[in-house]
Design an enzyme around this catalytic site. Sequence first.
Site, PDB file in Angstrom:
ATOM      1  N   HIS A  15       0.299  -1.145   0.112  1.00 55.44           N
ATOM      2  CA  HIS A  15       0.017  -0.055  -0.131  1.00 55.44           C
ATOM      3  C   HIS A  15       0.693   1.241   0.009  1.00 55.44           C
ATOM      4  CE1 HIS A  15      -3.915   2.242   1.131  1.00 55.44           C
ATOM      5  NE2 HIS A  15      -2.852   3.582   1.102  1.00 55.44           N
ATOM      6  N   HIS A  17       1.391   5.071  -1.766  1.00 59.22           N
ATOM      7  CA  HIS A  17       0.929   6.491  -2.625  1.00 59.22           C
ATOM      8  C   HIS A  17       2.522   6.702  -3.386  1.00 59.22           C
ATOM      9  CE1 HIS A  17      -3.304   6.268  -0.664  1.00 59.22           C
ATOM     10  NE2 HIS A  17      -2.751   6.171   0.285  1.00 59.22           N
ATOM     11  N   LYS A 101     -10.169  -0.772  -4.999  1.00 58.94           N
ATOM     12  CA  LYS A 101      -9.276   0.508  -4.321  1.00 58.94           C
ATOM     13  C   LYS A 101     -10.906   0.582  -4.110  1.00 58.94           C
ATOM     14  CE  LYS A 101      -8.013   1.977  -0.568  1.00 58.94           C
ATOM     15  NZ  LYS A 101      -6.627   3.359  -0.086  1.00 58.94           N
ATOM     16  N   HIS A 138      -9.976   1.152   1.915  1.00 57.39           N
ATOM     17  CA  HIS A 138     -10.564   2.353   3.599  1.00 57.39           C
ATOM     18  C   HIS A 138     -11.548   2.704   3.910  1.00 57.39           C
ATOM     19  CE1 HIS A 138      -8.921   5.959   4.617  1.00 57.39           C
ATOM     20  NE2 HIS A 138      -9.928   6.189   5.068  1.00 57.39           N
ATOM     21  N   HIS A 176      -4.482  -0.216   5.890  1.00 59.30           N
ATOM     22  CA  HIS A 176      -4.087   0.365   7.024  1.00 59.30           C
ATOM     23  C   HIS A 176      -5.155   0.145   8.215  1.00 59.30           C
ATOM     24  CE1 HIS A 176      -6.683   3.003   5.559  1.00 59.30           C
ATOM     25  NE2 HIS A 176      -6.591   3.560   4.196  1.00 59.30           N
ATOM     26  N   ASP A 249       0.961   2.547   3.317  1.00 60.84           N
ATOM     27  CA  ASP A 249       0.020   3.671   3.379  1.00 60.84           C
ATOM     28  C   ASP A 249       1.054   5.268   3.404  1.00 60.84           C
ATOM     29  OD1 ASP A 249      -1.382   5.318   2.142  1.00 60.84           O
ATOM     30  OD2 ASP A 249      -2.257   5.206   4.614  1.00 60.84           O
TER      31      ASP A 249
HETATM   32  O1  DOR Z   1      -3.985   9.638   5.475  1.00 64.24           O
HETATM   33  C1  DOR Z   1      -3.902   9.345   4.222  1.00 64.24           C
HETATM   34  N1  DOR Z   1      -3.157   9.825   3.060  1.00 64.24           N
HETATM   35  N2  DOR Z   1      -4.310   8.850   4.078  1.00 64.24           N
HETATM   36  C2  DOR Z   1      -5.166   8.367   3.074  1.00 64.24           C
HETATM   37  O2  DOR Z   1      -6.154   7.309   2.892  1.00 64.24           O
HETATM   38  C3  DOR Z   1      -4.959   9.045   1.938  1.00 64.24           C
HETATM   39  C4  DOR Z   1      -3.539   9.402   2.101  1.00 64.24           C
HETATM   40  C5  DOR Z   1      -2.770  10.422   0.723  1.00 64.24           C
HETATM   41  O3  DOR Z   1      -3.287  10.362   0.260  1.00 64.24           O
HETATM   42  O4  DOR Z   1      -2.624  11.332   0.569  1.00 64.24           O
HETATM   43 ZN    ZN Z   2      -3.257   4.834   1.065  1.00 64.59          ZN
END
Ligand code: DOR
Ligand code: ZN
Length: 351
Positions: A15, A17, A101, A138, A176, A249
Amino acid sequence: MSVLELSIPRPDDWHVHLRDDAILAKVITDTAQTFARAIVMPNLSPAVTTAASADRYRARICAALPASADFTPLMTCYLTDATDPKDLEVGFRDGIFTAAKLYPAGATTNSHAGVTDLAFLDNVLQTMQRIRMPLLIHGEVVDPAVDIFDREAVFIDRSLAPLVHRYSELRVVLEHVTTLDGVEFVYSQGPNVAATITPHHLMINRNAIFRGGIRPHFYCLPIAKREEHRLALRRAACSGNAKFFLGTDSAPHLLSDKESACGCAGVYNSATSMACYAQVFDEEQCLERLAGFASEFGADFYGLARNSGTLTLRKGATLAAPADINVGGGKIRHFLPDDPVSWHIDSLESR
Ligand code: DOR
Ligand code: ZN
């Protein structure tokens, strides 16, 4: 005798980004240097909602990789009320999508185009169950009347439990997980229901967000909970149960977006995550279980081969915070808890 060095098969991040453009170009190195593969979140703006857009995003990620990198991005589809089950199925069959997702609309960053009612997903979820495509969730309700610290537990009662009952063969990851409720729910289900656990939720509880003042770099969603929940996550991660595996995450935001009157949710931990996980497993005296959590259980759940490379971690001096990453005129801060971390990555052998 205390362990000073630990080698594990090269881990995967189930997971992450990676963002796009200038941020992608900067953060991809941290992920690719440590992890062999990563499940890439689709919450770009606009979101990655089709196989064609995921294919283009994958190409941008691969183009941003350093020439020496040995890293495979695994793409996900951002589900909406209008997701086309055929596009999803073809994308999965063609190896573009690894998973899909589910963001409840409004739950977090760039989730406004997410799902407003699970009823819209019936055909999509039937298809995913049939083709064994994992659904990554989520798990928070968006009902503003529900306290922010209860949103995961309420989501489990209102949405997740009915969903896994209705689609009992669907492969589901509660992403998460942050609560004892979430851990207990995952334990209560069959092997098709699993969860990822972040390093920061293993290391901080909700007090950390307010220690000495407001601390935006410890703010993420789902928000860190009470200590009893952090301890439950630690027990789950260190249990050796294959339902729980690594997902950082890691979610980079510029300092100007974090340190703001309305700061963004997200912790950037790609460079420090493995040291943090090792610290936690060491504190829990179960370092021998780190390999399963970080390098084996996720691959097994996704039905992918385990990695052949090796990551070596070493215990020594306190890990110093890496320098902020410069992106254009802005900066991204790395996660490090207030308590010292004595582990660091020593070396990586790709194959
Ligand atoms: O803290 C987070 N940041 N939780 C999420 O679900 C998305 C993520 C983000 O894309 O910044
Ligand atoms: Zn995330």
